[in-house]
Design a protein around this motif. Structure first.
Motif, PDB file in Angstrom:
ATOM      1  N   ALA A   1      32.905  49.276  65.608  1.00 32.59           N
ATOM      2  CA  ALA A   1      33.367  49.074  66.957  1.00 32.59           C
ATOM      3  C   ALA A   1      34.758  49.312  67.113  1.00 32.59           C
ATOM      4  CB  ALA A   1      32.931  47.568  67.186  1.00 32.59           C
ATOM      5  N   ILE A   2      35.125  49.742  68.268  1.00 34.60           N
ATOM      6  CA  ILE A   2      36.184  49.882  68.835  1.00 34.60           C
ATOM      7  C   ILE A   2      36.572  49.387  70.161  1.00 34.60           C
ATOM      8  CG2 ILE A   2      38.199  51.515  69.583  1.00 34.60           C
ATOM      9  CD1 ILE A   2      36.840  53.668  67.228  1.00 34.60           C
ATOM     10  N   ALA A   3      37.498  48.422  70.438  1.00 28.67           N
ATOM     11  CA  ALA A   3      37.741  47.703  71.672  1.00 28.67           C
ATOM     12  C   ALA A   3      38.983  48.735  72.357  1.00 28.67           C
ATOM     13  CB  ALA A   3      38.168  46.126  71.591  1.00 28.67           C
ATOM     14  N   ARG A   4      38.892  48.869  73.635  1.00 24.92           N
ATOM     15  CA  ARG A   4      39.659  49.403  74.461  1.00 24.92           C
ATOM     16  C   ARG A   4      40.041  48.668  75.599  1.00 24.92           C
ATOM     17  NH1 ARG A   4      39.936  53.355  71.280  1.00 24.92           N
ATOM     18  NH2 ARG A   4      38.573  55.151  71.118  1.00 24.92           N
ATOM     19  N   VAL A   5      41.306  48.597  76.043  1.00 25.39           N
ATOM     20  CA  VAL A   5      41.519  47.764  77.270  1.00 25.39           C
ATOM     21  C   VAL A   5      42.355  48.623  78.183  1.00 25.39           C
ATOM     22  CG1 VAL A   5      43.400  46.221  78.070  1.00 25.39           C
ATOM     23  CG2 VAL A   5      42.431  45.677  75.838  1.00 25.39           C
ATOM     24  N   ASP A   6      41.511  48.789  79.417  1.00 24.09           N
ATOM     25  CA  ASP A   6      42.272  49.926  80.440  1.00 24.09           C
ATOM     26  C   ASP A   6      43.457  49.299  81.240  1.00 24.09           C
ATOM     27  OD1 ASP A   6      41.205  48.059  82.649  1.00 24.09           O
ATOM     28  OD2 ASP A   6      39.297  49.226  83.092  1.00 24.09           O
ATOM     29  N   ASP A   7      43.867  50.047  82.099  1.00 26.09           N
ATOM     30  CA  ASP A   7      45.187  49.843  82.870  1.00 26.09           C
ATOM     31  C   ASP A   7      44.804  48.617  83.719  1.00 26.09           C
ATOM     32  OD1 ASP A   7      43.481  51.263  84.391  1.00 26.09           O
ATOM     33  OD2 ASP A   7      45.033  52.473  85.209  1.00 26.09           O
ATOM     34  N   ARG A   8      43.696  48.188  83.887  1.00 27.21           N
ATOM     35  CA  ARG A   8      43.373  47.027  84.909  1.00 27.21           C
ATOM     36  C   ARG A   8      43.054  45.890  84.227  1.00 27.21           C
ATOM     37  NH1 ARG A   8      39.353  48.779  89.467  1.00 27.21           N
ATOM     38  NH2 ARG A   8      40.394  47.101  90.566  1.00 27.21           N
ATOM     39  N   GLY A   9      43.338  46.085  82.807  1.00 25.15           N
ATOM     40  CA  GLY A   9      43.071  44.890  81.835  1.00 25.15           C
ATOM     41  C   GLY A   9      41.481  44.389  81.440  1.00 25.15           C
ATOM     42  N   ARG A  10      40.567  45.461  81.831  1.00 26.31           N
ATOM     43  CA  ARG A  10      39.278  45.414  81.274  1.00 26.31           C
ATOM     44  C   ARG A  10      39.133  45.904  80.040  1.00 26.31           C
ATOM     45  NH1 ARG A  10      37.207  48.228  86.733  1.00 26.31           N
ATOM     46  NH2 ARG A  10      38.787  49.780  85.772  1.00 26.31           N
ATOM     47  N   VAL A  11      38.044  45.057  79.500  1.00 23.57           N
ATOM     48  CA  VAL A  11      37.991  45.353  78.002  1.00 23.57           C
ATOM     49  C   VAL A  11      36.537  46.247  77.588  1.00 23.57           C
ATOM     50  CG1 VAL A  11      37.928  44.397  75.544  1.00 23.57           C
ATOM     51  CG2 VAL A  11      39.801  43.602  77.162  1.00 23.57           C
ATOM     52  N   THR A  12      36.585  47.193  77.154  1.00 17.31           N
ATOM     53  CA  THR A  12      35.098  47.635  76.681  1.00 17.31           C
ATOM     54  C   THR A  12      35.359  47.760  75.203  1.00 17.31           C
ATOM     55  OG1 THR A  12      35.045  48.873  78.692  1.00 17.31           O
ATOM     56  CG2 THR A  12      33.548  49.564  76.988  1.00 17.31           C
ATOM     57  N   VAL A  13      33.906  47.365  74.470  1.00 17.75           N
ATOM     58  CA  VAL A  13      33.898  47.527  73.164  1.00 17.75           C
ATOM     59  C   VAL A  13      32.632  48.695  72.946  1.00 17.75           C
ATOM     60  CG1 VAL A  13      33.167  46.388  70.828  1.00 17.75           C
ATOM     61  CG2 VAL A  13      34.696  45.096  72.588  1.00 17.75           C
ATOM     62  N   THR A  14      32.855  49.562  72.260  1.00 18.91           N
ATOM     63  CA  THR A  14      32.075  50.701  71.960  1.00 18.91           C
ATOM     64  C   THR A  14      31.646  50.768  70.583  1.00 18.91           C
ATOM     65  OG1 THR A  14      33.217  52.108  73.769  1.00 18.91           O
ATOM     66  CG2 THR A  14      31.740  53.101  72.452  1.00 18.91           C
ATOM     67  N   ILE A  15      30.367  50.760  70.250  1.00 21.12           N
ATOM     68  CA  ILE A  15      29.912  50.666  69.012  1.00 21.12           C
ATOM     69  C   ILE A  15      29.064  51.851  68.646  1.00 21.12           C
ATOM     70  CG2 ILE A  15      28.323  49.326  67.301  1.00 21.12           C
ATOM     71  CD1 ILE A  15      29.016  47.015  70.001  1.00 21.12           C
ATOM     72  N   ARG A  16      29.387  52.764  67.645  1.00 21.93           N
ATOM     73  CA  ARG A  16      28.535  53.648  67.192  1.00 21.93           C
ATOM     74  C   ARG A  16      27.752  53.084  66.121  1.00 21.93           C
ATOM     75  NH1 ARG A  16      28.012  58.425  69.007  1.00 21.93           N
ATOM     76  NH2 ARG A  16      29.851  58.615  69.749  1.00 21.93           N
TER      77      ARG A  16
END
Length: 116
Positions: free
Chosen positions: A99-114
């Protein structure tokens, strides 16, 4: 007035218990399991194993979790930077992934899992 502090542990436990019971329900479980899974991971600093129910979307071997109220939660922070391993309960079995968590410029967080 909006409460902005961390969510009390008793409340998190209360909600998680009910969500997990709904996932196991013979009546609603099948529909709920298609949108909710249990993420199990080891904390980076504590070394403790944690499990938490989360909503997800899946496309083949890629699972995406949109973290709601990320400023009030901490589990996703274990997957910032290079990310880390975790296990998801999918299709009645545990599936390992990275899993890798990313925070966008609006503060939203998405965790993507391969999935592995």
């Amino acid at each position: 007035m909006r409460y902005r502090g961390p969510i009390p542990k008793w409340m998190v436990g209360w909600v998680n218990t009910r969500v997990l019971a709904l996932r196991r329900s013979p009546r609603f479980g099948r529909a709920v399991r298609g949108r909710l899974t249990v993420v199990t991971y080891t904390g980076r600093r504590s070394g403790r194993v944690f499990s938490t129910p989360v909503g997800y979307r899946r496309t083949a071997d890629l699972v995406t979790i949109g973290v709601r109220l990320p400023q009030r939660k901490s589990w996703w922070r274990n997957f910032t930077g290079e990310g880390g391993p975790l296990t998801l309960e999918l299709d009645g079995a545990d599936r390992a992934g990275h899993a890798i968590a990313r925070v966008d410029d609006r503060g939203r967080v998405t965790v993507t899992i391969r999935l592995g």
